[in-house]
Design an enzyme around this catalytic site. Structure first.
Site, PDB file in Angstrom:
ATOM      1  N   GLU B  49      47.951  -8.889 -10.118  1.00  0.00           N
ATOM      2  CA  GLU B  49      47.959  -7.515 -10.650  1.00  0.00           C
ATOM      3  C   GLU B  49      47.894  -6.442  -9.561  1.00  0.00           C
ATOM      4  OE1 GLU B  49      45.918  -6.407 -14.132  1.00  0.00           O
ATOM      5  OE2 GLU B  49      46.464  -8.196 -15.234  1.00  0.00           O
ATOM      6  N   HIS B 272      37.815  -7.822 -13.122  1.00  0.00           N
ATOM      7  CA  HIS B 272      37.498  -9.250 -13.016  1.00  0.00           C
ATOM      8  C   HIS B 272      36.582  -9.458 -11.811  1.00  0.00           C
ATOM      9  CE1 HIS B 272      40.755 -11.259 -15.547  1.00  0.00           C
ATOM     10  NE2 HIS B 272      40.972  -9.971 -15.703  1.00  0.00           N
TER      11      HIS B 272
END
Lengths: 406, 406
Positions: B49, B272
């Site tokens: 990402e 995350h």
């Protein structure tokens, strides 16, 4: 003899040109092909352009006796057109999708070879990647202005990389299909050089068939003669390629192409000729190192040539991305201008409407259409730029690795 | 000692959540990440990402000293978001595209390990497939009605097949990424069982970090708390998996996750947690047979379970394909009816128009819209059916092979 078994392998490869409602005398040809395959009982049959799953099912029923193992590759909206029939079990398969378009497919077929006199069967695991490029023949005939060359090179590179990375799990690699490239094209040279695959036509001890092994010839009743005008003998674009890994050797004993009408009939199987190879696979006494086919000293030149072509394609794609982006912006500006004018009229700022209603509406529709089209083109060229750029990077990395090699 | 060198490998894996204009405090976090990576100097950094190529370029410049080798995977319109930084040369790469969506990528990184006392460097070729599923977290939180489960299973299967087929060319396989699956999910069990990959969290001698190794936790300031309500401790969806091939053994000495804000700051690197593994790779005295990870007797059950789920998805996709096709036909009929009515009026057959002009036009537009949408849906579901069907076939083939094994 247990350490030295030999396997004689007969492979049949054909681009069937079996498109429902479009291909001439399709059902008749598929029936004829089924009869021939049943009679000849090859070891492995690789078919492309079997676009109707019904045709595959019919063939499967007909060939169940001599080819108990088969697979049809389903993918995309209309399928892949690829199928394989085998005398030996299909152990596994892997689907690999090109990043630009088209799909090559891999099937692992396991052969068990029993030598007379040997007590145990020796299993020869053979990996058979089966390929059919979906880029059609257009690019083949306009060789002077080949706009699709960079795309084909990206595909050839991806295929070569795929074979390099997956072939270590195999003892022998076979590739059969319609590569849509002439033997001397940079894409074929790249594929062969980078993987170490050998061309069955060039290596065959015996050859029988069309002159120069041509598989698309003007005197086939289904080919478009005008497209083949620059090539009076035809062109060779269907290949069987192979290489041995680890402790095996492979030799091509015989290569054949079909020569027009199928025996006893007036029509050929397809607009392509079939390619039939007889290979001898032999286990060596002791394992030899896996060859990744990068021993050719001219390989760096081929990769450089391919990279230059990809670079040319990249520049063209960048220009097209820019043009389509600019067109989209202009269409958007026109739409905004119209919206302002319409709002102005509605708010009573302007005394008269500047255009007749109909022209105004038509112009808005036109601008909307141009905006949609140029945005779609811009997105496509953005993807194209990324893929070509990525391939250029990979080829650069490969060149560096080749140069660093002692 | 030349036959027994040991390599200690530190791997950092993070889903960076760095989406331009959308992710909060993106530039600050990327800067922070770069500082930490430079300070810690891992051997291999796998990032997902990183959607902006500019962020990658900034990291590359900052990390050039300690990670001289890096690669950003360009693909699709917006890119893949995947990049890798390495202390050791990146030898090669291969891009593999999922058939349904998303992209896993493979990089071959070559490590050269020099043991004190040994005269020659021993090169350990390591294949590191790097994965980020593009299916986003939606499916994770609606576990009761998980419509995307069959898609995720197709992806897990394709990834497992890809690893099986490419891993023989490597000595060690590493996979790091956001798999978007809980540890006990059938997709993870399938991936682990079918490839033989081991979960660094489960195998680690020492663990330090979030409880249960969770990587998406409610007390991270960037996560959506409401979505994590059923999981008060969080969920573990980011993994480092590994396996040794041929003559190597791999052990996970330590696994860590980050625990909230980066040291000395008030923000974490991402929504995350990062996963950091320390692996010990050791060359054995003599080669051992390659394990394809199919030794687990429960594997057939896992494949059967996955195949059942894929079958459920297939039936649903077939129903949706049928419904969308029927809707398209109905919309087409309505359009035809309107065309006939309009032509009738134009030809002066009807005395009066049956509807006011505006309603008539609006209805036509509506029918056209429904036609376009349902045709698009029909095509999508046709592709979906083909892919699910193909995967079901492959799983059946795998089951047959498992059952035939002595």
């Amino acid at each position: 003899m247990e350490g030295d078994p030999t396997l004689r392998l007969r492979i049949f490869d054909l681009n069937c040109w079996a498109i429902r409602y479009l291909s001439k005398r399709r059902q008749e040809r598929v029936r004829l092909l089924g009869d021939t395959l049943r009679r000849e009982s090859f070891d492995l049959v690789l078919l492309q352009e079997v676009w109707s799953e019904q045709d595959y099912s019919d063939l499967k029923v007909k060939l169940a006796g001599c080819y108990p193992f088969s697979h049809y590759f389903r993918s995309g909206v209309i399928g892949s057109g690829l199928c394989v029939f085998s005398r030996f079990p299909i152990l596994d398969m892997l689907l690999y999708q090109y990043s630009l378009n088209g799909y090559p497919y891999m099937v692992r077929v396991g052969w068990v070879c029993r030598e007379p006199g040997s007590r145990a069967g020796v299993s020869l695991g053979v990996t058979a990647p089966l390929l059919s490029l979906s880029l059609q023949l257009h690019a083949e005939y306009c060789r002077e202005k080949d706009a699709y060359l960079p795309h084909r090179l990206v595909q050839a590179w991806e295929l070569a990389q795929f074979i390099r990375h997956t072939s270590k799990a195999a003892d022998v690699v076979l590739l059969g299909g319609d590569l849509n490239m002439h033997p001397e094209d940079v894409g074929i040279r790249l594929l062969r050089g980078w993987t170490g695959l050998r061309d069955a036509f060039a290596e065959a001890t015996r050859f029988e068939g069309r002159k120069n092994g041509c598989t698309l010839v003007p005197d086939n009743c289904f080919t478009d003669k005008s497209e083949l005008l620059p090539f009076p003998l035809g062109i060779r674009i269907d290949y069987i390629l192979y290489k041995a890994i680890s402790s095996f050797t492979v030799k091509c004993e015989e290569l054949k192409t079909t020569t027009g009408p199928a025996p006893g009939t007036d029509i050929p199987f397809s607009d392509h000729e079939a390619v039939i190879a007889t290979l001898h696979i032999q286990r060596q006494g002791q394992p030899v190192g896996a060859t990744l086919g990068t021993a050719d000293p001219a390989l760096a030149d081929v990769v450089t040539e391919a990279r230059t072509e990809v670079g040319v394609g990249l520049r063209a794609a960048q220009r097209q991305r820019y043009s389509s982006g600019r067109m989209a912006v202009l269409a958007l500006l026109l739409l905004l201008l119209q919206a302002v004018a319409a709002l102005g009229t509605l708010a009573g700022l302007g005394t008269e409407q500047p255009f007749p209603k109909l022209s105004f509406c038509l112009l808005a529709f036109l601008a909307l259409g141009v905006l949609a089209l140029s945005t779609a083109l811009h997105l496509f060229h953005t993807m194209e730029v990324k893929m070509l750029h990525g391939t250029e990077d990979q080829m650069w990395m490969a060149l560096r690795a080749l140069q660093e090699r002692p």
